[in-house]
Design an enzyme around this catalytic site. Structure first.
Site, PDB file in Angstrom:
ATOM      1  CG  ASP A  54      -2.082  -0.980   1.023  1.00 38.85           C
ATOM      2  OD1 ASP A  54      -2.123  -1.610  -0.048  1.00 38.85           O
ATOM      3  OD2 ASP A  54      -2.889  -1.129   1.955  1.00 38.85           O
ATOM      4  CD  GLU A  56       6.696  -1.015  -2.292  1.00 42.05           C
ATOM      5  OE1 GLU A  56       7.905  -1.137  -2.126  1.00 42.05           O
ATOM      6  OE2 GLU A  56       5.971  -1.933  -2.709  1.00 42.05           O
ATOM      7  CE1 TYR A  57      -2.460   1.741  -7.180  1.00 44.30           C
ATOM      8  CE2 TYR A  57      -3.266   3.272  -5.498  1.00 44.30           C
ATOM      9  CZ  TYR A  57      -3.369   2.705  -6.761  1.00 44.30           C
ATOM     10  OH  TYR A  57      -4.371   3.110  -7.601  1.00 44.30           O
ATOM     11  CG  ASP A  58      -1.097   4.924  -0.410  1.00 42.79           C
ATOM     12  OD1 ASP A  58      -1.942   4.562  -1.251  1.00 42.79           O
ATOM     13  OD2 ASP A  58      -1.193   4.691   0.812  1.00 42.79           O
ATOM     14  CB  SER A 103     -35.858 -11.309 -12.206  1.00 41.24           C
ATOM     15  OG  SER A 103     -37.179 -11.664 -12.498  1.00 41.24           O
ATOM     16  CG  LEU A 104     -31.867 -15.057 -14.180  1.00 44.48           C
ATOM     17  CD1 LEU A 104     -30.593 -15.771 -13.741  1.00 44.48           C
ATOM     18  CD2 LEU A 104     -31.965 -15.054 -15.700  1.00 44.48           C
ATOM     19  CD  GLU A 134     -22.578 -16.947 -15.283  1.00 42.26           C
ATOM     20  OE1 GLU A 134     -21.964 -17.391 -16.263  1.00 42.26           O
ATOM     21  OE2 GLU A 134     -23.142 -15.843 -15.257  1.00 42.26           O
ATOM     22  CE  LYS A 136     -30.433 -15.989  -8.303  1.00 42.54           C
ATOM     23  NZ  LYS A 136     -30.306 -14.784  -7.527  1.00 42.54           N
ATOM     24  CG  ASP A 138     -27.370 -13.149  -1.938  1.00 40.45           C
ATOM     25  OD1 ASP A 138     -28.206 -12.432  -2.515  1.00 40.45           O
ATOM     26  OD2 ASP A 138     -27.572 -13.666  -0.829  1.00 40.45           O
ATOM     27  CD  GLU A 195     -26.118  -9.518  -8.273  1.00 41.50           C
ATOM     28  OE1 GLU A 195     -26.336  -9.391  -9.508  1.00 41.50           O
ATOM     29  OE2 GLU A 195     -27.002  -9.704  -7.431  1.00 41.50           O
ATOM     30  CE1 TYR A 247     -25.442 -10.897 -13.962  1.00 45.05           C
ATOM     31  CE2 TYR A 247     -24.157 -10.995 -11.944  1.00 45.05           C
ATOM     32  CZ  TYR A 247     -25.313 -10.622 -12.612  1.00 45.05           C
ATOM     33  OH  TYR A 247     -26.311  -9.991 -11.947  1.00 45.05           O
ATOM     34  CE  LYS A 320     -26.005 -15.939 -16.881  1.00 48.24           C
ATOM     35  NZ  LYS A 320     -25.022 -14.879 -16.650  1.00 48.24           N
ATOM     36  CE  LYS A 344     -33.553 -17.898  -4.671  1.00 51.08           C
ATOM     37  NZ  LYS A 344     -33.206 -16.512  -4.408  1.00 51.08           N
ATOM     38  CB  CYS A 438     -22.638  -3.288  35.528  1.00 55.03           C
ATOM     39  SG  CYS A 438     -21.414  -4.433  34.877  1.00 55.03           S
ATOM     40  CB  CYS A 441     -18.806  -4.146  38.466  1.00 58.06           C
ATOM     41  SG  CYS A 441     -19.466  -2.712  37.579  1.00 58.06           S
ATOM     42  CB  CYS A 456     -20.635  -1.074  32.879  1.00 56.58           C
ATOM     43  SG  CYS A 456     -19.625  -1.112  34.346  1.00 56.58           S
ATOM     44  CB  CYS A 461     -16.436  -3.095  35.181  1.00 56.92           C
ATOM     45  SG  CYS A 461     -17.508  -4.486  34.812  1.00 56.92           S
TER      46      CYS A 461
HETATM   47  S1  IVH Z   1     -27.835 -13.287 -15.524  1.00 58.53           S
HETATM   48  C1  IVH Z   1     -31.143 -11.593 -18.274  1.00 58.53           C
HETATM   49  N1  IVH Z   1     -26.001 -14.249 -13.956  1.00 58.53           N
HETATM   50  O1  IVH Z   1     -29.823 -12.869 -10.081  1.00 58.53           O
HETATM   51  C2  IVH Z   1     -30.309 -12.327 -17.315  1.00 58.53           C
HETATM   52  N2  IVH Z   1     -27.774 -13.033 -12.969  1.00 58.53           N
HETATM   53  O2  IVH Z   1     -33.168 -13.032 -10.995  1.00 58.53           O
HETATM   54  C3  IVH Z   1     -29.389 -11.484 -16.552  1.00 58.53           C
HETATM   55  N3  IVH Z   1     -27.533 -12.754 -10.535  1.00 58.53           N
HETATM   56  O3  IVH Z   1     -31.318 -10.080 -11.474  1.00 58.53           O
HETATM   57  C4  IVH Z   1     -28.992 -12.061 -15.286  1.00 58.53           C
HETATM   58  N4  IVH Z   1     -25.643 -13.834 -10.331  1.00 58.53           N
HETATM   59  O4  IVH Z   1     -29.148  -9.749 -10.190  1.00 58.53           O
HETATM   60  C5  IVH Z   1     -27.139 -13.557 -14.026  1.00 58.53           C
HETATM   61  N5  IVH Z   1     -24.241 -15.121 -12.698  1.00 58.53           N
HETATM   62  C6  IVH Z   1     -25.382 -14.423 -12.777  1.00 58.53           C
HETATM   63  C7  IVH Z   1     -25.992 -13.875 -11.628  1.00 58.53           C
HETATM   64  C8  IVH Z   1     -27.202 -13.178 -11.777  1.00 58.53           C
HETATM   65  C9  IVH Z   1     -26.588 -13.154  -9.686  1.00 58.53           C
HETATM   66  C10 IVH Z   1     -28.745 -11.996 -10.121  1.00 58.53           C
HETATM   67  C11 IVH Z   1     -29.134 -10.866 -11.019  1.00 58.53           C
HETATM   68  C12 IVH Z   1     -30.528 -11.187 -11.480  1.00 58.53           C
HETATM   69  C13 IVH Z   1     -30.964 -12.209 -10.475  1.00 58.53           C
HETATM   70  C14 IVH Z   1     -31.848 -13.290 -11.073  1.00 58.53           C
END
Ligand code: IVH
Length: 703
Positions: A54, A56-58, A103-104, A134, A136, A138, A195, A247, A320, A344, A438, A441, A456, A461
């Site tokens: 760090d 050095e980077y700084d 969403s998926l 891959e 998912k 969070d 994400e 992703y 996918k 999930k 407390c 004590c 306290c 104590c």
């Molecule tokens: S693909 C159109 N890949 O999970 C598809 N989603 O409901 C685009 N998520 O809204 C999403 N890891 O926020 C994809 N490897 C991954 C993911 C991912 C997490 C989330 C993303 C999405 C939700 C699925």
């Protein structure tokens, strides 16, 4: 991203920049300096494998910053200095996504996946489909737009159609490149999705900071990441250490192809590879291309077992269709793409019963209520007690003795009570009465105006004294190995230690009388106590347990003084001048040093031989190791790898990243592998054991 040759060149350039005492930046070399900084950002934030330290980077960063301040016209949009925002953001403007962020569809078992695969095969007319699986992640989803190789915008998901433009905050995420050579793939504009995550370690750190202030922690890293993206102070965002996994490519406009050297990928895995090559943290290593759904199901089973070993939270696997043309043919339903599905993992929630509340007194006197619950399994771990933080938390969650409660544990993160289940009450539940005195004590508890916790304030104590010792010896503080909480309590109860300095009075004789303490454990403990005397100043400052002084502030304070006693001479005002030290922190430090018990304790530590001075920063001291290079391999037993490296750097030596003829010493721990083999072939390299090394740095090894 960087070839071996580029890596070598950039590292060599780094070394020669660092060799200059006063770095001279000019129009001719400024781009090289920027390239060097980008390279080290990448090594650190994307690869988690930094080649420089760090400080050095700084130094390099500050040289660039100084030049750009003197010549503002020289600043480019993607200069490494351009992450730091102007400060406060007023509002996040709304932005329409180029392509709606769908969403998926979720799946929970093999049947769901067989079903989904069957439909995809029927629609496509294929017997078997190639998938890419891959993690998912969070976290909080984002979409990034790059145009002409520059990061243009970063947007939250919002309602899927329109999100919040959070570009200034996205620029704080160091694994998101400010520029990327998409033109080399014939791409002019691209929308990339991913994400934003807070890894488990940073999440725990963040929650520890909240706890320090008596605030309830955030329930999980996902909430922490989402909340962090909406902070209106970019500097605060930068401090959270967010990371971003990218992703998915949702939209591409082709360029005129004049700079094109690579073909645009035709598969999803190819896209992830492209993103990786361009410097993004894409799940290129985490993904797996699999033929057919059976292979996918097998992979999911294997991966679920890995879940707890990952540094970040995942809540499933996304599968996918790998071929992008096939993805197009499969298209989307009104809600979800047909070419992807989320599997999930099992939820880590459980219900239990709140049996009792106990109150613990921490090292700063803060009283923390701990819920004792009917033991229950959550995600493979039995949970019997859960911290419930403070009185307000109990009221907000409307917790009562005898309540049914819902608990959640995300990954290896500490379990939390999500809520009580009042609908299941029988009428026999009891209101929780908060103590007024407390529990250790007996002194009256106080709650200062504006604070959330009862305290306290009796500094003597016993509970606080013991907790302060536990903190002092802990891993992130003085790291006195094999001491640990249990031994601190035991030694205190037996009268072997009474306060922090008395740790250094422990002797072989006093320990010998203890049951279960053999000669070897006594020797290890005494050696660890001895080794702690030369811990760097920032650790000592942190170890003192000054309220609001966490590890980071410990480091800033250590940089601001030469000796710990300098801090005692600082006024409130002078303390506030130090980076990151606000009113509250300054007051707390000032009060700590005003207290005579504390100054007496420091004098005793000094008399015991604990180093109270700052040793100069890495790599620039004229120490005994000056000009010498070191590398550690295998598992060390007595020192942590990072400590051993600190020791080398403190003495002016340098750590190398690999075995080469430039290496002087290879220190070999247990189970050393290829590095040792390689070093044996280079006669000039001296191969040492950990004990040899300990002798070399003046801490007695076994010999
Ligand atoms: S693909 C159109 N890949 O999970 C598809 N989603 O409901 C685009 N998520 O809204 C999403 N890891 O926020 C994809 N490897 C991954 C993911 C991912 C997490 C989330 C993303 C999405 C939700 C699925």
């Amino acid at each position: 991203m960087y070839t071996t040759n580029q890596t070598k060149k950039l590292q060599a350039a780094t070394i020669s920049w660092l060799a200059e005492k006063d770095m001279v930046v000019n129009a001719g070399n400024i781009e090289e300096l920027r390239d060097i900084l980008r390279f080290h950002e990448y090594r650190y934030y994307v690869l988690n494998d930094n080649l420089i330290q760090d400080p050095e980077y700084d130094r390099l960063y500050k040289a660039l910053e100084k030049y750009e301040e003197a010549y503002p016209a020289s600043v480019t949009k993607n200069s490494p200095t351009q992450r730091v925002g102007a400060g406060l953001i007023k509002d996040f403007p709304k932005r329409q996504h180029l392509v709606p962020m769908l969403s998926l569809e979720n799946s929970y078992n093999a049947e769901d996946l067989y079903d989904w695969d069957r439909k995809a095969r029927e629609l496509s007319g294929l017997d078997m489909i190639e998938y890419c699986a891959e993690p998912k992640f969070d976290g909080a989803s984002i979409s990034l737009i790059y145009e002409d190789d520059l990061l243009l915008t970063g947007t939250t998901r919002g309602d899927g159609e329109v999100g919040d433009d959070i570009t200034p905050n996205i620029r704080q995420i160091r694994s998101v490149p400010l520029s990327a050579a998409f033109s080399s793939y014939g791409i002019q504009q691209i929308e990339v999705r991913g994400e934003v995550m807070l890894n488990k370690k940073n999440f725990e750190k963040y929650n520890a900071g909240l706890a320090e202030e008596g605030l309830p922690p955030l329930a999980n890293p996902r909430n922490a990441a989402a909340g962090s993206l909406r902070i209106k102070d970019t500097r605060e965002v930068a401090k959270r250490n967010l990371e971003a996994f990218l992703y998915h490519v949702s939209y591409i406009t082709d360029s005129d192809h004049k700079d094109q050297t690579n073909d645009e990928p035709t598969t999803h895995s190819g896209m992830l590879e492209m993103l990786w090559q361009l410097g993004f943290k894409s799940p290129q290593k985490e993904m797996k291309v699999l033929k057919g759904i059976d292979a996918v199901i097998k992979h999911i089973e294997d991966y679920e077992n890995l879940r707890d070993t990952l540094p970040y939270e995942i809540d499933g696997i996304v599968i996918k269709v790998n071929d992008l043309a096939l993805q197009d043919r499969l298209g989307i339903t009104s809600h979800h793409p047909r070419w992807a599905i989320a599997y999930k993992f099992k939820a880590r929630q459980a219900t239990s019963k709140l049996l009792d509340v106990e109150y613990q007194v921490g090292r700063t006197g803060a009283v923390t209520p701990v819920a004792k619950i009917q033991p229950v399994q959550v995600g493979g771990v039995t949970v019997g007690s859960i911290s419930i933080h403070n009185e307000d938390y109990i009221r907000e969650k409307d917790l009562r003795l005898g309540d049914q409660i819902l608990i959640e544990r995300s990954g290896d993160v500490i379990p939390q009570i999500v809520r009580s289940l009042p609908e299941l009450r029988t009428g026999g539940e009891k209101i929780i009465k908060y103590p007024t005195h407390c529990p250790v004590c007996g002194d009256q508890l106080v709650k200062p105006e504006g604070e959330a916790v009862w305290r306290c304030v009796n500094i003597n104590c016993e509970a606080q004294v013991v907790e302060r010792i536990i903190h002092f010896v802990s891993k992130d503080a003085m790291d006195i190995r094999s001491f640990g909480e249990a031994n601190v309590r035991k030694f205190y109860d037996l009268g072997l230690i009474k306060d922090i300095p008395s740790i250094y009075d422990l002797s072989g004789e006093s320990l010998q009388q203890l049951e279960g303490f053999g000669a070897k454990s006594i020797e290890n403990l005494l050696q660890a106590i001895e080794a702690s005397k030369i811990q760097p100043l920032h650790r000592l400052i942190y170890a003192l347990g000054i309220r609001y002084v966490g590890e980071t502030t410990g480091k800033t304070l250590a940089q601001a003084v030469n000796n710990i006693f300098d801090l005692a001479t600082f006024t409130d005002e002078q303390l506030k001048q130090i980076d990151d030290v606000g009113v509250k922190v300054a007051r707390s430090i000032f009060e700590f040093f005003q207290n005579e018990d504390n100054t007496r304790m420091l004098a005793k530590l000094q008399a015991a031989g604990v180093v109270m001075e700052r040793t100069k920063s890495a790599g620039f001291t004229e120490g005994g190791f000056s000009g010498q290079t070191f590398l550690f391999t295998g598992t060390l037993n007595k020192l942590k790898r990072s400590e051993a490296e600190d020791q080398v750097e403190k003495k002016g030596g340098k750590i190398l990243s690999g075995v080469s003829s430039k290496l002087n010493y290879l220190i070999v721990g247990d189970d050393a592998g290829s590095k040792l083999e390689k070093a044996k072939k280079i006669p000039a390299i001296k191969i040492l054991s950990e004990d040899d090394f300990l002798n070399m740095i003046g801490i007695a090894g076994d010999k």
